[in-house]
Structure formats: structure tokens, C-alpha cells
Design a protein around this motif. Structure first.
Motif, PDB file in Angstrom:
ATOM      1  N   ARG A 185       1.272   4.191  -3.064  1.00  0.00           N
ATOM      2  CA  ARG A 185       1.134   5.623  -2.822  1.00  0.00           C
ATOM      3  C   ARG A 185       2.382   6.375  -3.302  1.00  0.00           C
ATOM      4  N   ASP A 224       0.830  -1.198   0.000  1.00  0.00           N
ATOM      5  CA  ASP A 224       0.000   0.000   0.000  1.00  0.00           C
ATOM      6  C   ASP A 224       0.873   1.260   0.000  1.00  0.00           C
ATOM      7  N   SER A 225       1.929   1.222   0.793  1.00  0.00           N
ATOM      8  CA  SER A 225       2.845   2.364   0.853  1.00  0.00           C
ATOM      9  C   SER A 225       3.555   2.558  -0.488  1.00  0.00           C
TER      10      SER A 225
END
Length: 242
Positions: free
Chosen positions: A77, A73-74
Motif C-alpha cells: 500500500r 500488505d502495508s
């Protein structure tokens, strides 16, 4: 022929069963049954340990996958921040795959948890049964030992009873022989005293004994006459005094 074989097998089984029954010791049988139950209990405990171990592995794997979800997820982003939508999409696709794995692992963990609870309940029930059997086993063994001792005492007492019966019979025979011997001795004494039997141990002849008897009778007559004279003299003296 088939009927004969069947009867023969039945007879063999019956005799073998009787032999086993004679050879069987309740204490050994109970101890063996208790050991078997302990083995079953240990197997259940090992099963619980195996399930817990497998669940722990899945939980560790879940933690690793959750960390990967956060990491992906990081990364997605960061890729969007750098206008790399393609990298962001790839990271999100991998994240979705990891989440699906997590869902599968979560279902497996729940199944293992349910299995663990069932095994723990079974272990507790079996442990209670084994403990109850152990207590009952010790009671039965004590009762059997007491009954066995009572049988031995009874057998010993029966043996003593037979010996006492033999002893009583021997005493009765001894009494009977003693009475018979006493009667014979009394009869011999009476016959010897009357002269019917000659005393071979005496050096007196029959003439000597007859003379001795006459002398004894003469002495008795003399003493009797003397007493009469003395009694008469005493009575006459009393009359003169009056």
C-alpha cells in the motif's frame, strides 16, 4: 534323524518350560508386567508431548508468517501511495507466497492436532488399563499369598498329624507294656502268697511259715469258739428273762 531331533527339541523345551514354571513367582511376574505397561504409558505420554511441542512450533511460525503478511500488505500500500507499482507488486507476490506457506502450515497443524487427540485418547485408555491391571495385580498377589500361606499351614498340619500318630502309637505301646507288667506283678504276688514261690527277701524258712500259718489257724478257731460261747450265753440269758 530329523524326527529324532524334533522329539529331542520338544523334550528339551518341555523340561525347560517346567523348570521355568517352578522358578517363576507370580508376584514378580505381575510386577514386571506392570512395570512394562508403565513404560509403554510413559512412551505414549512422551509421544503426546512431542506432538504438542511440534504443533506449538508450527503455531509460532504461523504467527510470524501472519505478521509478515500484514507487513507486506502495508508495504504494498505504501509503494502504491508513492506510485511504485513495481515495489507494490513485489510485496504482493511475497505476500502470496507467505499465504501459501500459511495454508500448508495450517494443514500440518490440523494433522498434528488430530494426532494429538488420538494419542491423548490412547493414553487415557492405556492409563485406565494400567490402573485396572494394577488393582487386579494386587488382588492376585494377595490371593496367591493367602493360598501359599494356606499350603504352608496345611503342610505344617500334615507334619503335626504324622507326629501325633507316632505319639499315639507310642502311648498304645506304653499302655500295653504297663498292663503286661501289672499282670506279671499280680501273678507273682499270687504265687508268692500261695507259697508256690519262695520270697528270697524274707528271713523265714518254709517251716517258720508253716508254723505261723498253723498258729494263725489255731487263733482263728479259738476266736470262733469264744464267739459261739458268747452268743450261746447271751441267748440263754434272754430265755431266763422271758
Amino acid at each position: 534323524m530329523a524326527g529324532l531331533m524334533e522329539r529331542t527339541m520338544t523334550l528339551i523345551k518341555a523340561k525347560w518350560s517346567r523348570l521355568l514354571d517352578r522358578a517363576e513367582k507370580p508376584s514378580e511376574t505381575l510386577d514386571y508386567s506392570y512395570e512394562r505397561q508403565l513404560e509403554l504409558l510413559q512412551n505414549v505420554k512422551r509421544g503426546v508431548a512431542d506432538v504438542v511441542t511440534a504443533k506449538k512450533r508450527l503455531e509460532l511460525q504461523t504467527q510470524t508468517l501472519e505478521q509478515n503478511v500484514v507487513k507486506l500488505d502495508s508495504q504494498a500500500r505504501q509503494a502504491l501511495a508513492q506510485n511504485r507499482e513495481d515495489l507494490a507488486r513485489a510485496a504482493l507476490e511475497r505476500k502470496s507466497g507467505v499465504q501459501q506457506q500459511l495454508q500448508g502450515l495450517d494443514g500440518q497443524i490440523k494433522q498434528l492436532e488430530a494426532q494429538q487427540q488420538k494419542l491423548i485418547a490412547s493414553e487415557q485408555q492405556l492409563s485406565a488399563r494400567v490402573e485396572a491391571f494394577r488393582s487386579e495385580k494386587e488382588v492376585i498377589k494377595a490371593q496367591y499369598s493367602a493360598a501359599e500361606a494356606q499350603v504352608r499351614i496345611g503342610e505344617a498340619a500334615t507334619g503335626i498329624g504324622n507326629q501325633m500318630a507316632d505319639t499315639g502309637a507310642a502311648i498304645e505301646r506304653a499302655k500295653s507294656k504297663t498292663e503286661e507288667m501289672q499282670a506279671r506283678a499280680s501273678a507273682i504276688d499270687e504265687l508268692t502268697a500261695s507259697g508256690a514261690l519262695e520270697d528270697l527277701t524274707s528271713d523265714q524258712t518254709p517251716l517258720d511259715r508253716e508254723l505261723a500259718q498253723m498258729a494263725s489257724q489255731s487263733q482263728v478257731e479259738q476266736e470262733l469258739a469264744q464267739m459261739k460261747n458268747e452268743v450261746g450265753t447271751g441267748a440263754a440269758q434272754k430265755e431266763l428273762e422271758t
